[in-house]
Motif scaffolding. Structure first.
Motif, short mmCIF file in Angstrom:
data_model
loop_
_atom_site.label_atom_id
_atom_site.label_comp_id
_atom_site.label_asym_id
_atom_site.label_seq_id
_atom_site.Cartn_x
_atom_site.Cartn_y
_atom_site.Cartn_z
N MET A 94 0.63 -1.23 -0.13
CA MET A 94 0.08 -0.06 0.10
C MET A 94 1.16 1.24 -0.34
SD MET A 94 -2.89 1.89 3.05
CE MET A 94 -3.76 0.03 2.20
N ASP A 95 0.23 2.32 -0.98
CA ASP A 95 1.23 2.91 -1.20
C ASP A 95 0.37 4.51 -0.46
OD1 ASP A 95 3.12 1.95 -2.16
OD2 ASP A 95 2.95 2.77 -4.24
N LEU A 96 0.61 5.87 -0.20
CA LEU A 96 -0.33 6.74 0.50
C LEU A 96 0.24 7.66 -0.07
CD1 LEU A 96 -0.64 6.40 4.78
CD2 LEU A 96 -2.11 5.49 2.10
N TYR A 97 -0.34 8.53 -0.65
CA TYR A 97 0.06 10.04 -1.23
C TYR A 97 -0.57 11.64 -1.23
CZ TYR A 97 -2.65 8.74 -4.61
OH TYR A 97 -3.78 9.01 -5.74
N ALA A 98 -0.21 12.72 -0.72
CA ALA A 98 -0.88 13.48 -0.73
C ALA A 98 -0.11 15.09 -1.88
CB ALA A 98 -0.59 14.12 0.15
N SER A 99 -0.77 15.59 -2.15
CA SER A 99 0.29 17.06 -2.35
C SER A 99 -0.82 18.41 -2.09
CB SER A 99 -0.71 16.38 -4.33
OG SER A 99 -0.25 18.53 -5.54
N TYR A 100 0.29 19.73 -1.34
CA TYR A 100 -0.40 20.49 -1.33
C TYR A 100 0.10 21.46 -2.32
CZ TYR A 100 -1.04 24.33 1.83
OH TYR A 100 -1.12 25.28 3.02
N THR A 101 -1.02 22.35 -2.50
CA THR A 101 -0.41 23.48 -3.46
C THR A 101 -1.00 24.83 -2.56
OG1 THR A 101 -1.11 22.34 -4.91
CG2 THR A 101 -0.68 24.62 -5.60
N PRO A 102 -0.03 25.42 -2.23
CA PRO A 102 -0.85 26.46 -0.93
C PRO A 102 -1.11 27.61 -2.12
CG PRO A 102 1.83 26.29 -1.56
CD PRO A 102 0.80 25.62 -1.67
N MET A 103 -2.10 28.97 -0.97
CA MET A 103 -2.50 29.63 -2.07
C MET A 103 -1.60 30.63 -1.95
SD MET A 103 -5.42 27.80 -3.66
CE MET A 103 -5.84 29.39 -3.86
N SER A 104 -1.56 30.87 -0.74
CA SER A 104 -0.68 31.94 -0.29
C SER A 104 0.95 32.42 -1.16
CB SER A 104 -0.50 32.36 0.90
OG SER A 104 0.25 30.50 1.90
N ILE A 105 1.24 31.15 -1.59
CA ILE A 105 2.85 30.76 -2.14
C ILE A 105 2.33 30.88 -4.02
CG2 ILE A 105 5.14 30.24 -2.33
CD1 ILE A 105 4.60 29.59 0.41
N ASP A 106 2.53 30.98 -4.67
CA ASP A 106 2.25 31.14 -5.82
C ASP A 106 3.06 30.42 -6.31
OD1 ASP A 106 0.40 31.00 -8.01
OD2 ASP A 106 1.69 32.93 -9.40
N GLY A 107 2.69 28.96 -7.24
CA GLY A 107 3.58 28.19 -8.02
C GLY A 107 4.36 26.85 -7.24
N LEU A 108 4.42 27.01 -5.98
CA LEU A 108 4.79 26.02 -5.19
C LEU A 108 3.90 24.97 -4.99
CD1 LEU A 108 6.87 24.85 -2.54
CD2 LEU A 108 5.55 26.01 -1.13
N VAL A 109 4.59 23.53 -5.33
CA VAL A 109 3.98 22.59 -4.98
C VAL A 109 4.50 21.71 -4.15
CG1 VAL A 109 2.82 20.16 -6.38
CG2 VAL A 109 2.32 22.46 -6.80
N ALA A 110 4.08 20.77 -3.44
CA ALA A 110 4.70 20.04 -2.58
C ALA A 110 4.03 18.93 -2.01
CB ALA A 110 4.83 20.72 0.05
N ARG A 111 4.55 17.68 -2.39
CA ARG A 111 4.35 16.19 -2.43
C ARG A 111 4.76 15.70 -1.70
NH1 ARG A 111 4.04 17.65 -7.70
NH2 ARG A 111 1.78 17.20 -8.66
N LEU A 112 4.57 14.77 -0.99
CA LEU A 112 4.59 13.87 0.19
C LEU A 112 3.58 12.31 0.02
CD1 LEU A 112 6.04 13.55 2.99
CD2 LEU A 112 3.90 13.97 3.98
N SER A 113 4.53 11.40 0.05
CA SER A 113 4.09 9.59 -0.59
C SER A 113 5.17 8.95 0.83
CB SER A 113 3.91 9.29 -1.75
OG SER A 113 5.73 9.76 -1.60
#
Length: 692
Positions: free
Chosen positions: A631-650
């Protein structure tokens, strides 16, 4: 027949039958159609692109977001979410290849940005592409583009994928870390457009230690590093006409595999020039022309028992593909004719030197261990969509393939020259697809397709000393039969939901199947490749996808059985029966979370006997494996306050499961230590991407 349906069929034909596809791209500001497959978002700039899941052939697609969310170690690792696609080789990710419906990657037509990837090495691996550079992947299972296993079409990122409509220039910084093997990834991409011209320049670097298998234990040969570069330059001459140049570079440093001790460097260069003319005002014109270059230089230094060996193996290819679609109108009916030609020309040069530890004497073993060869593959094809009624259509097709190879220096163990005058084979292959639209939601289909699979250089001649040469090995001839159904509907349980299911049942009969016979000659411990008669591969694939508001769920299952029809033995390298479950949901506009689960059933349909010298049957250990679950878990977060930033954790292999796709053995039949071939254990992976 509705005119729109011709566009859908044209899309299906282009994916399933043509040798190359490359779509003209528009900016992100244009109307973008989004489809779903196996919980995978498939994005395309073509307004009338058909959802691959609804196609009447086993076509699956993977998007860039999916690849990044699942954090694959390489491209094959990303592809194994597709039913009946499995990983072969290893243990290092740079040494892995894939199988499709039980056939190795050498039986597939692999194309990256219009470049046919003909180089295949079962021990060295054949993927020279960083997953971070991939924009989308489409996989067609079953005979396609003249290949018995199918087709893999990969497009890398371009400026038009990254820029919004009003943007002219941008840059992207990528950083990544993988906890299991301390893998560090970094990349910088610069892109822009000026008028009708767009450009992209990207560089990526990866460095990794040896990974730990589930439960602990590592193997130094899984460490390595990779440098990758991508350059793209495109010009849109008009709405219909586009010219694009692509240059793809890769330099991978790793270790020799199996019992070999030493290091290996592989340098890859791929370049393509693609011209497209969609002819919007001309129904007879939808032209795609590609010329390309593909080069691989593999250099290795190996420490043997009595000598050091240097190998420098170069594979250089040039090729072209020209295809066109023409639409003809008869009364109120539109029909489509797809036709084209292709050529692929390869020079394979091997330099093998042995230096004796005691005497210092240097011996040139190139002619016996890695012959210099020249080969070509020529093809021509035509497919015609023929509507019979409002609900029934036929798509007959013909394809002609010719294969030729010669060697300038190959000799056998007795020093006798091999294939100085060359040899050739050809086949006129037939295909027939039938589609019946039972209702607006349900389509039934059946197909028959033939293919010619030419033997590889390493099968005809000794490659890396292990195999005995067999220069007169015949090409395999595949005849694939397939039936299936697609159910695509909306508002099944709710006004906001959608549901799609596709089932494919296939049987692929292969004449002159290439297998392995083993000899008592110590010079050829890996045996000799022989035509064993007829082999049969049969099975089915089930894919189902359901979406409701911000929730997406899919389930797939694949099963393949492979049998040597002469002996009744199971074939080697057949994948496990596997279930794949994917679920994701958007918590809000910034956060997406998801999970992927894979369950592989006990793999016991494996050979337990092999053909030895002079037809003697030998017992061999079964290479099957017990059932396993990951099993794998993953998440993707794009903060509205920082345009252009994407953080992915799995988190991959969440429960740190110790497993392998199949057991691996030494040449004497004893099982290898598990740390030498088991898959990666649990890993926490972080990716940061900032675009500005």
């Amino acid at each position: 027949m509705k005119p729109l349906k011709v566009t859908y069929i044209a899309s299906c034909i282009a994916l399933a039958f043509s040798c190359q596809t490359a779509q003209a791209e528009e900016s992100k500001g244009s109307s973008e159609t989004v489809y779903r497959l196996d919980n995978i978002t498939v994005s395309t700039q073509a307004e009338e692109q058909q959802d691959p899941l609804t196609m009447t052939q086993s076509v699956n697609a993977i998007s860039r977001d999916t690849i990044q969310n699942l954090s694959p170690t390489n491209v094959p690792n990303a592809l194994e979410i597709i039913p009946n696609v499995d990983i072969q080789g290893g243990p290092s990710s740079s040494n892995q290849n894939i199988t499709i419906r039980g056939l190795p990657q050498s039986h597939a037509y692999v194309v990256i940005d219009g470049i046919y990837q003909s180089n295949y090495a079962s021990k060295r691996g054949s993927w020279y592409l960083n997953p971070n550079l991939v924009n989308n992947i489409q996989v067609t299972a079953g005979p396609s583009s003249g290949a018995a296993a199918g087709k893999i079409s990969i497009s890398t990122i371009s400026a038009l994928d990254l820029l919004s409509e009003d943007e002219k220039f941008g840059a992207k910084v990528d950083l990544g870390y993988r906890s299991n093997n301390a893998q560090q990834d970094s990349g910088l991409t610069i892109f822009g457009k000026s008028g009708a011209t767009d450009y992209l320049l990207s560089g990526n670097y990866m460095d990794k230690d040896a990974y730990e298998i589930g439960g602990g234990g590592s193997y130094y040969k899984t460490s390595g590093r990779q440098q990758s570069g991508l350059f793209k330059l495109g010009h849109q001459f008009s709405t219909d006409q586009r010219l694009q140049f692509t240059l793809n570079l890769d330099d991978t440093h790793g270790h020799q595999v199996r019992n070999d001790i030493g290091y290996r460097d592989e340098q890859y260069t791929g370049a393509s020039l693609i011209w497209e003319d969609s002819g919007s005002d001309n129904p007879y014109l939808n032209l795609n022309t590609t010329i390309y270059y593909n080069g691989v230089d593999s250099y290795s230094a190996e420490q043997g028992r009595s000598a050091e060996q240097i190998q420098d193996i170069k594979d250089s290819s040039i090729g072209f593909v020209v295809s066109n679609d023409s639409i003809f109108s008869f009364a109120t009916t539109d029909t489509l004719l797809h036709y084209g030609v292709s050529g692929h020309f390869t020079d394979h040069d091997g330099l093998i030197y042995d230096k004796d530890y005691d005497t210092g004497e240097i011996t040139d073993d190139s002619a016996t261990d890695e012959a210099t060869t020249a080969s070509r593959k020529l093809a021509a094809w035509v497919n015609y969509q023929l509507p019979i009624t409002e609900s029934l259509e036929l798509i007959p097709g013909l394809r002609y393939d010719q294969f030729y190879i010669e060697s300038a220096n190959a000799v056998d163990a007795n020093g006798q020259p091999l294939l100085r005058d060359g040899r050739s084979e050809s086949r006129l292959s037939k295909s027939l697809n039938l589609n019946y639209y039972l209702s607006d939601d349900i389509t039934l289909f059946a197909s028959y397709a033939e293919a010619l699979n030419a033997p590889r250089n390493g099968e005809l001649f000794t490659s890396g000393r292990g195999f005995k040469p067999n220069p007169y090995l015949k090409s395999e001839r595949a005849d694939n039969k397939e039936i299936g159904a697609v159910w695509d509907t909306q508002a099944l349980f709710s006004e906001q939901d959608s549901f799609t299911t596709r089932v494919n049942i296939f049987r692929n009969d292969i004449q002159d199947y290439i297998g392995t016979a083993y000899t008592d000659n110590e010079n050829y411990p890996d045996g000799v490749k022989v035509n064993i008669g007829e082999a049969r591969l049969e099975g089915f694939e089930f894919v189902s996808s359901y979406s409701l508001n911000d929730w997406n769920m899919s389930l797939s299952y694949g099963q393949t059985r492979g049998t040597d029809m002469t002996t009744g033995w199971y074939l080697a390298d057949i994948p496990s029966d596997k279930f794949n479950l994917n679920i994701d949901t958007k918590i809000n506009d910034s956060l997406l979370i998801g999970t992927r689960a894979t369950y592989a059933l006990t793999h016991d349909k494996v050979p337990t006997q092999q053909l030895g010298e002079n037809g003697v049957i030998e017992e061999i250990p079964a290479a099957g494996f017990d059932a396993w679950f990951t099993m794998d878990l993953y998440a993707s977060y794009t903060p509205m306050s920082i345009d252009g930033l994407v953080a992915r954790l799995s988190v991959t292999n969440l429960f740190d499961k110790a497993y392998a796709h199949q057991l691996d053995f030494e040449r004497d039949g004893t099982e290898k230590p598990v740390n030498e071939y088991y898959e990666e254990g649990r890993s926490i992976n972080l990716q940061l991407s900032y675009q500005f």
